[in-house]
Design an enzyme around this catalytic site. Structure first.
Site, mmCIF file in Angstrom:
data_model
loop_
_atom_site.group_PDB
_atom_site.id
_atom_site.type_symbol
_atom_site.label_atom_id
_atom_site.label_comp_id
_atom_site.label_asym_id
_atom_site.label_seq_id
_atom_site.Cartn_x
_atom_site.Cartn_y
_atom_site.Cartn_z
ATOM 1 N N LYS B 56 0.532 -1.073 -0.234
ATOM 2 C CA LYS B 56 -0.013 0.066 0.033
ATOM 3 C C LYS B 56 0.330 0.921 -0.252
ATOM 4 C CE LYS B 56 -3.710 2.156 2.475
ATOM 5 N NZ LYS B 56 -5.249 1.789 3.588
ATOM 6 N N SER B 131 -9.617 1.498 2.669
ATOM 7 C CA SER B 131 -8.831 2.737 1.651
ATOM 8 C C SER B 131 -8.086 1.823 0.880
ATOM 9 C CB SER B 131 -8.614 4.054 2.458
ATOM 10 O OG SER B 131 -7.073 3.332 3.957
ATOM 11 N N SER B 156 -9.507 -0.436 6.400
ATOM 12 C CA SER B 156 -9.533 -0.375 4.785
ATOM 13 C C SER B 156 -8.752 -1.312 4.978
ATOM 14 C CB SER B 156 -7.852 0.579 5.187
ATOM 15 O OG SER B 156 -8.483 2.120 5.108
#
Lengths: 468, 455
Positions: B56, B131, B156
């Site tokens: 990420k 996210s 997330s």
């Protein structure tokens, strides 16, 4: 007119590494921004890690000032946008300082300490093309960013600028005795001084360095504020900057209130827990403090309290130097007199502190020994000490190099020379004018390059005049 | 991964292939912000030798652009690796790219970004969740051995796992070092894993977990080999179904699919029963208050002085950073900065920030109480199936925030969770969330693995 003064003293602690990273705190001889890493530059992803030594130092200071030590405290973020803050917030303490209330005794006055907390030093700003109010642009040096600061906050218990200075001198001595800060480092102690008169709004003069400057800034502020009061101009809460060159203060901005910084707990740092065992450990390792040392000096060296205080509060290292000398020389009172008077004068003249000077106990006591053994006069020693402080050359060597104490014969010939040259004065002495005797003594001193003892000269002159 | 280990293909070839395929996937679904063109097989023959890992984009990777999904960090090349990255590199993993996300993690659909927006491989008109949307996207789309390192603050990891039909493991707060994670809400941020097999998640967690002297909030508990919980027996395992998590706000078909799975677990020896977590409705507002309060201070550092987006230096400092922040931050970031600054303000701090902290303490207590009785709790992961981008546009910020209704409580309480794919609804992926007590990831692996092999 009533005056209220409170101080916030920021002390750079002389730990080895910074407050939240392992960079060295020693920024001397470093290029700008050399002493930095992702943590003290606040790079994304970096996290602070608390240096435990800083807690030790703040606890020591707290205990030396008789402060309450809470069992728990935590770090908070103080948020404001300023280019010297790498993260645009400063990690500090707000609701919960590491050290609580305490006090310091000054002659005839007790100053209450409100709190002591720890925080990170911001970067150094270099104002180019003007001062803080007029610079064209600013350079940022993050070497200072993250150096541990201890902020000592007093209650507004001072009524004169002089008291504030006394407090700072004593505080500095305490901190030096605790060995938690380095007084010789530039900017290692900075003061924010709050002043109000007649119970009015308080003005904060920020970032003053030097105790003399604190006194000056406060004096100026009191005069300025009382002038405003006389002209019935309302004094509004404000932050001002002290300009050391002109000795005046300049308005910077309206003062924010502490609660306006939107503090939050710093969620990267766990609660700091200080248990009894930790406090006891610090207590048992506390070095001798200045007040205790003054007492010891009066009994061990038979000094009066004033002299002992001068030695100890001027500079901790001067007291250390004094004690070293006492080991080498028989009379502690003579050492004290020479240290506090002639030596300190010469150091002041050179704006040096004892530790940075070339003066060493071993050579310094030579000077006293030379006087004792009549090799040089006390008067000449006062001349010699200047050269000694300048060069560090052993006084024995210096005495050898220059004219050594004159023989009686040498002085006699000098007296004769003076009498021959100054007939007029001789006549005047004979007619009873004592000023002329002094003049003649002066002439002989010049001829002997101040090596002769004035009393001896006087006796010789009178003796020779009788013979004439 | 297995192919490389068995020597049938070289690690170098398998990484090359992973990068080439990632580029193809990028064209279709844009899971990446950056693809690591320089990706090379590691020389370290550790437990992850030859494995392609995506990371990420809010996790710092030395020498590889790290933006956290924000334009304000575009072009930022970190000078150091996050601790978890260092650990996986030491085990022989190769980073093939940095995955797309909502800016700084501010969102549930990975649309709150001025950079890459990932599309759902099940239906490209729909979101991958957020996210960590890019992580979910590439995990679902990858036809090569791959595991994703992702991060969750309020859900997330679970959201993208549920929406892409993958497995998402969110560890206990403090289990994995946050050093090198670009902060959103430091007291809740957790680095975790997305994968296609429970084994992969368990192995990855075993490697990235553990105390780190650089993160003072990382737990000093010894780390474990979580793969030892694979193939365990579920006999005597007690599972609670908190009724608040099956309420009206949740798509009934999703609730039903999850309940069906509870029945399956019962047939495997577990004991399931309905229970209650009455503080659940307070989780969303208090989660958002804490998150925005912390986030608004974390985002203060981005001012165009030291890294990231820069502009011509004109005017004074205030004017300069205003210009940079106006352009660099997206709308949601600005909203959260304003909300957070407000919640911290004098006069409101007690009413909002402190109150939220107290509610969090209550929620933690409630979970702790429940875990005295249950080994794990089971809930749906998300209340809806992955929505269409065109529908997301019409959501108000509040409706948006309520998408996190099932994930915020365990996340703010620091409880570990795993999201497992269950039967689809309308052909779209659906997830089941398993929640365990702090530092009991073993329970999650145990149940999830049994479920995986039996489903």
């Amino acid at each position: 007119m009533s005056v209220m003064i409170g101080l916030e003293v920021h002390v750079q602690l002389n730990t080895e590494s910074k407050l939240f990273c392992s960079d060295s705190v020693d920024t001397r001889n470093k290029a700008p921004n050399e002493n930095t890493c992702p943590i003290c530059l606040g790079f994304p992803g970096s996290k602070p890690k608390l240096n435990k030594k800083v807690i030790d130092y703040a606890l020591m200071t707290g205990l030396a000032l008789g402060c309450r030590i809470p069992e728990e405290s935590f770090m908070s973020r103080k948020i404001y946008f300023y280019p010297d803050l790498a993260k645009n917030y400063q990690i500090s303490q707000y609701e919960s300082p590491l050290v609580g209330e305490g006090y310091m005794n000054l002659p005839d006055l007790k100053i209450r300490i409100r709190r002591i907390h720890i925080e990170e030093d911001p970067a150094k700003l270099v104002h180019v093309g003007g001062d803080i109010t007029s610079a064209e642009y600013v350079l940022i040096d993050y070497n200072r960013s993250g150096i541990p600061l201890m902020e000592i906050v007093t209650e507004p218990d001072f009524t004169t600028p002089k008291q504030a200075r006394q407090f700072l001198e004593k505080l500095s001595s305490i901190l030096e005795h605790l060995n938690v800060y380095d007084a010789s480092k530039e900017m290692s102690l900075r003061v924010d001084a709050n002043v109000s008169i007649n119970g009015g709004e308080r003005i904060e003069v920020k970032n003053i360095t030097g105790f003399e400057n604190v006194e000056k800034a406060l004096n100026f502020e009191i005069i300025r504020q009382s002038g405003m009061a006389r002209m019935e101009v309302k004094i509004e809460r404000e932050v001002r900057h002290f300009d050391a060159e002109t000795g005046t203060t300049k308005g910077l901005r309206k003062k924010e209130y502490e609660e306006d910084y939107g503090y939050v707990f710093d969620p990267d740092l766990p609660i700091i827990k200080v248990d009894r065992a930790w406090v006891e450990k610090i207590k048992s390792s506390m070095p001798e403090l200045p007040d205790q040392r003054v007492k010891r000096f009066t009994s061990q060296y038979k000094l009066n309290e004033y002299t002992a205080s001068v030695l100890i509060y001027t500079d901790k290292h001067l007291a250390d130097f004094y004690e070293e000398c006492c080991k080498l020389y028989k009379d502690p009172i003579v050492v004290a007199n020479w240290t506090t008077n002639e030596l300190q004068k010469s150091l002041n003249w050179r704006s040096e502190r004892i530790n940075d000077s070339k003066v060493k106990p071993k050579t310094f006591v030579e000077l006293l020994e030379l006087i004792d053994s009549n090799v040089i006069t006390e008067r000449y020693a006062k001349e010699l000490i200047k050269e000694y402080v300048d060069t560090g050359t052993s006084p024995k060597e210096l005495a050898k190099k220059s004219i050594v104490k004159l023989s009686k014969k040498d002085i006699e010939s000098a007296v004769k020379q003076a009498l021959d040259k100054n007939k007029k004065a001789v006549e005047e002495i004979k007619s009873g004018k004592t000023e002329s005797l002094q003049f003649l003594i002066g002439q002989v001193l010049t001829l002997t390059k101040k090596q002769a003892d004035p009393k001896e000269i006087k006796a010789l002159i009178l003796e020779m005049l009788k013979k004439q | 991964m297995r192919g490389a280990r068995e020597g049938s293909i070289s690690a170098a070839d398998s990484i090359k292939e992973a990068v080439a395929k990632s580029k193809e996937i990028q064209k279709k679904y844009s899971p990446f912000i950056t693809i690591n063109e320089k990706a090379e097989a590691s020389r370290t023959k550790g437990r992850l030798y030859g494995l392609a890992v995506s990371v990420k984009d809010n996790i710092c990777t030395k020498g590889l652009q790290t933006t956290a999904g924000s334009k304000i960090l575009e072009g930022y090349i970190p000078p150091f690796d996050a601790t978890c990255i260092e650990k996986i590199k030491n085990e022989g993993a190769t980073i093939i790219g940095k995955t797309a996300q909502d800016e700084f993690g501010f969102g549930t659909f990975s649309v709150n970004t001025q950079l890459s927006i990932p599309k759902n491989p099940s239906d490209a008109e729909r979101t991958c969740g957020g996210s960590s949307g890019g992580a979910g996207c590439i995990t679902a789309a990858a036809d090569f051995p791959h595991v994703a390192i992702a991060e969750s603050t309020g859900g997330s990891i679970t959201a993208p796992a549920a929406f892409t039909g993958t497995i998402g493991l969110t560890p206990t707060y403090g289990r994995v070092s946050r050093y090198g994670l670009v902060d959103y809400s430091n007291s809740m941020d957790k680095i975790g894993v997305l994968g296609n097999r429970v084994h992969d998640c368990a192995l990855m967690l075993s490697i990235i977990a553990g105390h780190d002297p650089l993160d003072s909030t990382s737990s000093e508990l010894p780390t474990e080999d979580f793969t030892k919980y694979l193939n365990a027996d579920l006999k005597g395992v007690k599972i609670g179904l908190p009724k608040e998590y099956f309420s009206e706000g949740v798509d009934k078909r999703i609730s039903k699919n999850v309940r069906d799975k509870a029945a399956l677990l019962e047939s495997l020896g577990a004991k399931c029963e309905e229970m209650s977590l009455p503080s659940t409705p307070y989780a969303i507002p208090s989660y958002y208050l804490i998150a925005v309060s912390e986030a608004s201070t974390n985002l203060a550092k981005y001012c165009g002085l030291r890294y990231g987006l820069q502009k011509d230096i004109t005017g004074n400092f205030d004017e300069y950073f205003t210009k940079v922040r106006t352009e660099g931050f997206g709308e949601e970031a600005k909203r959260r900065i304003i909300l957070g600054t407000f919640a911290r303000m004098a006069g409101f701090r007690d009413k909002y920030y402190f109150k939220a902290l107290r509610i969090r303490a209550t929620i933690i207590k409630e979970f702790k109480q429940a875990f005295k009785k249950y080994d794990a709790l089971i809930t749906p992961s998300m209340p809806v199936v992955p929505p269409k981008f065109s529908d997301i546009k019409n959501l108000t910020p509040l409706q948006n925030y309520y998408m996190d209704i099932l994930t915020t409580a365990p996340n703010m309480a620091g409880m570990p969770t795993i999201s497992m794919p269950v039967e689809k609804v309308d052909g779209l992926p659906v997830g089941m969330q398993i929640i365990a007590d702090q530092f009991k990831e073993g329970n999650l692996i145990k149940i999830a693995h049994k479920f995986e092999v039996s489903a």
